[in-house]
Design a protein around this motif. Structure first.
Motif, PDB file in Angstrom:
ATOM      1  N   THR A 155       0.834  -1.200   0.000  1.00  0.00           N
ATOM      2  CA  THR A 155       0.000   0.000   0.000  1.00  0.00           C
ATOM      3  C   THR A 155       0.869   1.251   0.000  1.00  0.00           C
ATOM      4  O   THR A 155       2.080   1.201   0.214  1.00  0.00           O
ATOM      5  CB  THR A 155      -0.931   0.033   1.218  1.00  0.00           C
ATOM      6  OG1 THR A 155      -0.137   0.084   2.422  1.00  0.00           O
ATOM      7  CG2 THR A 155      -1.839  -1.187   1.245  1.00  0.00           C
ATOM      8  N   LEU A 156       0.203   2.367  -0.215  1.00  0.00           N
ATOM      9  CA  LEU A 156       0.852   3.674  -0.243  1.00  0.00           C
ATOM     10  C   LEU A 156       0.075   4.602   0.678  1.00  0.00           C
ATOM     11  O   LEU A 156      -1.161   4.663   0.601  1.00  0.00           O
ATOM     12  CB  LEU A 156       0.837   4.234  -1.667  1.00  0.00           C
ATOM     13  CG  LEU A 156       1.437   5.623  -1.890  1.00  0.00           C
ATOM     14  CD1 LEU A 156       2.959   5.553  -1.783  1.00  0.00           C
ATOM     15  CD2 LEU A 156       1.038   6.166  -3.265  1.00  0.00           C
ATOM     16  N   ALA A 157       0.762   5.294   1.573  1.00  0.00           N
ATOM     17  CA  ALA A 157       0.116   6.259   2.459  1.00  0.00           C
ATOM     18  C   ALA A 157       0.823   7.613   2.325  1.00  0.00           C
ATOM     19  O   ALA A 157       2.048   7.675   2.193  1.00  0.00           O
ATOM     20  CB  ALA A 157       0.166   5.787   3.908  1.00  0.00           C
ATOM     21  N   TYR A 158       0.036   8.681   2.349  1.00  0.00           N
ATOM     22  CA  TYR A 158       0.598  10.015   2.163  1.00  0.00           C
ATOM     23  C   TYR A 158      -0.347  11.057   2.752  1.00  0.00           C
ATOM     24  O   TYR A 158      -1.477  10.745   3.151  1.00  0.00           O
ATOM     25  CB  TYR A 158       0.860  10.295   0.683  1.00  0.00           C
ATOM     26  CG  TYR A 158      -0.354  10.138  -0.208  1.00  0.00           C
ATOM     27  CD1 TYR A 158      -1.288  11.177  -0.346  1.00  0.00           C
ATOM     28  CD2 TYR A 158      -0.587   8.960  -0.931  1.00  0.00           C
ATOM     29  CE1 TYR A 158      -2.403  11.039  -1.169  1.00  0.00           C
ATOM     30  CE2 TYR A 158      -1.694   8.814  -1.751  1.00  0.00           C
ATOM     31  CZ  TYR A 158      -2.600   9.861  -1.861  1.00  0.00           C
ATOM     32  OH  TYR A 158      -3.702   9.727  -2.659  1.00  0.00           O
ATOM     33  N   MET A 163      -2.460  15.773  -2.122  1.00  0.00           N
ATOM     34  CA  MET A 163      -2.823  15.098  -3.361  1.00  0.00           C
ATOM     35  C   MET A 163      -4.075  14.276  -3.141  1.00  0.00           C
ATOM     36  O   MET A 163      -4.304  13.755  -2.049  1.00  0.00           O
ATOM     37  CB  MET A 163      -1.682  14.181  -3.816  1.00  0.00           C
ATOM     38  CG  MET A 163      -1.860  13.585  -5.202  1.00  0.00           C
ATOM     39  SD  MET A 163      -0.608  12.314  -5.605  1.00  0.00           S
ATOM     40  CE  MET A 163      -1.409  10.838  -4.966  1.00  0.00           C
ATOM     41  N   THR A 164      -4.882  14.170  -4.176  1.00  0.00           N
ATOM     42  CA  THR A 164      -6.000  13.235  -4.150  1.00  0.00           C
ATOM     43  C   THR A 164      -5.700  12.096  -5.113  1.00  0.00           C
ATOM     44  O   THR A 164      -4.994  12.274  -6.103  1.00  0.00           O
ATOM     45  CB  THR A 164      -7.306  13.917  -4.564  1.00  0.00           C
ATOM     46  OG1 THR A 164      -7.152  14.488  -5.873  1.00  0.00           O
ATOM     47  CG2 THR A 164      -7.678  15.029  -3.580  1.00  0.00           C
ATOM     48  N   GLY A 165      -6.246  10.922  -4.802  1.00  0.00           N
ATOM     49  CA  GLY A 165      -5.967   9.749  -5.632  1.00  0.00           C
ATOM     50  C   GLY A 165      -6.748   9.748  -6.922  1.00  0.00           C
ATOM     51  O   GLY A 165      -7.551  10.655  -7.168  1.00  0.00           O
ATOM     52  N   PRO A 166      -6.518   8.745  -7.743  1.00  0.00           N
ATOM     53  CA  PRO A 166      -5.653   7.602  -7.458  1.00  0.00           C
ATOM     54  C   PRO A 166      -4.185   7.868  -7.771  1.00  0.00           C
ATOM     55  O   PRO A 166      -3.932   8.760  -8.571  1.00  0.00           O
ATOM     56  CB  PRO A 166      -6.212   6.534  -8.402  1.00  0.00           C
ATOM     57  CG  PRO A 166      -6.756   7.311  -9.573  1.00  0.00           C
ATOM     58  CD  PRO A 166      -7.273   8.599  -9.000  1.00  0.00           C
ATOM     59  N   GLY A 193       9.661   7.654   1.636  1.00  0.00           N
ATOM     60  CA  GLY A 193      10.342   8.486   0.657  1.00  0.00           C
ATOM     61  C   GLY A 193       9.825   8.287  -0.756  1.00  0.00           C
ATOM     62  O   GLY A 193       9.169   7.297  -1.061  1.00  0.00           O
ATOM     63  N   LEU A 194      10.137   9.263  -1.609  1.00  0.00           N
ATOM     64  CA  LEU A 194       9.810   9.217  -3.026  1.00  0.00           C
ATOM     65  C   LEU A 194      11.074   9.459  -3.830  1.00  0.00           C
ATOM     66  O   LEU A 194      11.868  10.328  -3.506  1.00  0.00           O
ATOM     67  CB  LEU A 194       8.782  10.301  -3.383  1.00  0.00           C
ATOM     68  CG  LEU A 194       7.340  10.113  -2.908  1.00  0.00           C
ATOM     69  CD1 LEU A 194       6.530  11.363  -3.249  1.00  0.00           C
ATOM     70  CD2 LEU A 194       6.709   8.890  -3.538  1.00  0.00           C
ATOM     71  N   ALA A 195      11.256   8.674  -4.870  1.00  0.00           N
ATOM     72  CA  ALA A 195      12.398   8.898  -5.750  1.00  0.00           C
ATOM     73  C   ALA A 195      12.299  10.273  -6.408  1.00  0.00           C
ATOM     74  O   ALA A 195      11.206  10.823  -6.577  1.00  0.00           O
ATOM     75  CB  ALA A 195      12.454   7.800  -6.813  1.00  0.00           C
ATOM     76  N   ALA A 196      13.435  10.803  -6.785  1.00  0.00           N
ATOM     77  CA  ALA A 196      13.455  12.141  -7.376  1.00  0.00           C
ATOM     78  C   ALA A 196      12.628  12.217  -8.647  1.00  0.00           C
ATOM     79  O   ALA A 196      12.057  13.265  -8.966  1.00  0.00           O
ATOM     80  CB  ALA A 196      14.902  12.551  -7.660  1.00  0.00           C
ATOM     81  N   ASP A 197      12.535  11.110  -9.388  1.00  0.00           N
ATOM     82  CA  ASP A 197      11.789  11.104 -10.648  1.00  0.00           C
ATOM     83  C   ASP A 197      10.396  10.484 -10.504  1.00  0.00           C
ATOM     84  O   ASP A 197       9.747  10.186 -11.510  1.00  0.00           O
ATOM     85  CB  ASP A 197      12.572  10.360 -11.732  1.00  0.00           C
ATOM     86  CG  ASP A 197      12.851   8.903 -11.355  1.00  0.00           C
ATOM     87  OD1 ASP A 197      12.619   8.528 -10.183  1.00  0.00           O
ATOM     88  OD2 ASP A 197      13.310   8.145 -12.235  1.00  0.00           O
ATOM     89  N   ASP A 198       9.927  10.299  -9.276  1.00  0.00           N
ATOM     90  CA  ASP A 198       8.600   9.705  -9.083  1.00  0.00           C
ATOM     91  C   ASP A 198       7.526  10.637  -9.626  1.00  0.00           C
ATOM     92  O   ASP A 198       7.497  11.826  -9.284  1.00  0.00           O
ATOM     93  CB  ASP A 198       8.353   9.455  -7.589  1.00  0.00           C
ATOM     94  CG  ASP A 198       7.165   8.536  -7.347  1.00  0.00           C
ATOM     95  OD1 ASP A 198       6.062   8.857  -7.838  1.00  0.00           O
ATOM     96  OD2 ASP A 198       7.336   7.515  -6.675  1.00  0.00           O
ATOM     97  N   PRO A 199       6.626  10.141 -10.492  1.00  0.00           N
ATOM     98  CA  PRO A 199       5.576  10.990 -11.065  1.00  0.00           C
ATOM     99  C   PRO A 199       4.676  11.644 -10.019  1.00  0.00           C
ATOM    100  O   PRO A 199       4.069  12.693 -10.289  1.00  0.00           O
ATOM    101  CB  PRO A 199       4.770  10.017 -11.940  1.00  0.00           C
ATOM    102  CG  PRO A 199       5.699   8.894 -12.235  1.00  0.00           C
ATOM    103  CD  PRO A 199       6.578   8.764 -11.038  1.00  0.00           C
ATOM    104  N   LEU A 200       4.587  11.071  -8.829  1.00  0.00           N
ATOM    105  CA  LEU A 200       3.731  11.647  -7.793  1.00  0.00           C
ATOM    106  C   LEU A 200       4.265  12.992  -7.303  1.00  0.00           C
ATOM    107  O   LEU A 200       3.495  13.802  -6.771  1.00  0.00           O
ATOM    108  CB  LEU A 200       3.591  10.675  -6.614  1.00  0.00           C
ATOM    109  CG  LEU A 200       2.873   9.357  -6.922  1.00  0.00           C
ATOM    110  CD1 LEU A 200       2.795   8.489  -5.680  1.00  0.00           C
ATOM    111  CD2 LEU A 200       1.478   9.617  -7.480  1.00  0.00           C
ATOM    112  N   ARG A 201       5.546  13.256  -7.472  1.00  0.00           N
ATOM    113  CA  ARG A 201       6.089  14.569  -7.101  1.00  0.00           C
ATOM    114  C   ARG A 201       5.465  15.676  -7.946  1.00  0.00           C
ATOM    115  O   ARG A 201       5.246  16.789  -7.461  1.00  0.00           O
ATOM    116  CB  ARG A 201       7.611  14.578  -7.264  1.00  0.00           C
ATOM    117  CG  ARG A 201       8.341  13.775  -6.194  1.00  0.00           C
ATOM    118  CD  ARG A 201       9.839  13.983  -6.263  1.00  0.00           C
ATOM    119  NE  ARG A 201      10.535  13.298  -5.192  1.00  0.00           N
ATOM    120  CZ  ARG A 201      10.710  13.779  -3.963  1.00  0.00           C
ATOM    121  NH1 ARG A 201      10.255  14.982  -3.657  1.00  0.00           N
ATOM    122  NH2 ARG A 201      11.354  13.070  -3.060  1.00  0.00           N
TER     123      ARG A 201
END
Length: 218
Positions: A155-158, A163-166, A193-201
């Motif tokens: 799962t992913l929690a934030y 941000m709203t999903g999905p 953490g999130l990678a520097a190139d993660d689209p969620l950023r």
């Protein structure tokens, strides 16, 4: 999210959620489930995930469920695997040697079919569903699976103010409430953490937490 929402994403190639190299957390933690190589594994909302190839290479027989036939065709084309298209009840099956993808609605998979599986892998299903649909999904899946069926859930929690999903935020409490009625739930690992190139950023997130659970049907 409606089915049309996801079908449009595949039609327009808006699939930032796809991980071309597969999910490292699967590869790290799957062996701890101790499923025998010949186990039948269900992968709900599988997309064209290369995780199915990884599971098949471990000796498993893998069945993915996916709404989009674009995803199914792309999976076999990109994996270089042969397949046949077979009509199977409410589904169109893309059937390969050790991997098949059933194109259709997961909720059309009958309890008798779910009972065939010894294990499951969920990286993309639970977090893709809004809150009201998540409960229906878990109820459908867990009520059909046989006693002792074992799954790996990621799962992913934030911070939902950013941000709203999905993908939607699903935390420990959510997982316990949803699955605890049917199964033993063990938190195996967490990764922040999130990678520097993660689209969620690009959608406003600066941090997130992946959690890995072992789910064993009681």
């Amino acid at each position: 999210m409606t089915q049309d929402f996801w079908l449009e994403r595949w039609t327009h190639g808006e699939i930032g959620f796809h991980q071309p190299q597969g999910q490292p957390l699967l590869q790290k933690h799957w062996p701890a489930l101790d499923l025998v190589p010949a186990s039948r594994i269900l992968v709900p909302l599988c997309g064209k995930s290369q995780d199915m190839v990884w599971l098949a290479e471990r000796g498993h027989r893998v069945t993915g469920i996916e709404l989009s036939d674009i995803a199914a065709r792309d999976f076999f084309a990109e994996s270089g695997l042969d397949y046949r298209r077979i009509s199977r009840g409410p589904f169109m099956a893309y059937a390969g040697e050790r991997i098949e993808i059933l194109v259709g609605d997961l909720f059309d998979l009958a309890p008798a079919e779910l009972a065939r599986f010894e294990g499951f892998y969920d990286r993309a299903a639970l977090v893709a569903l809004p809150e009201d649909t998540r409960r229906a999904y878990v109820d459908h899946l867990m009520s059909g699976l046989r006693r002792g069926a074992t799954g790996l859930l990621i799962t992913l929690a934030y911070d939902t103010s950013l941000m709203t999903g999905p993908p939607f935020s699903v935390d420990d409490e959510d997982v316990g409430e949803l699955y605890g009625r049917y199964a033993h739930v063990d938190l195996m690992a967490e990764q922040r953490g999130l990678a520097a190139d993660d689209p969620l950023r690009q959608r406003g997130l600066t941090d997130a937490r992946d959690s890995v659970y072992r789910i064993v049907r009681r």
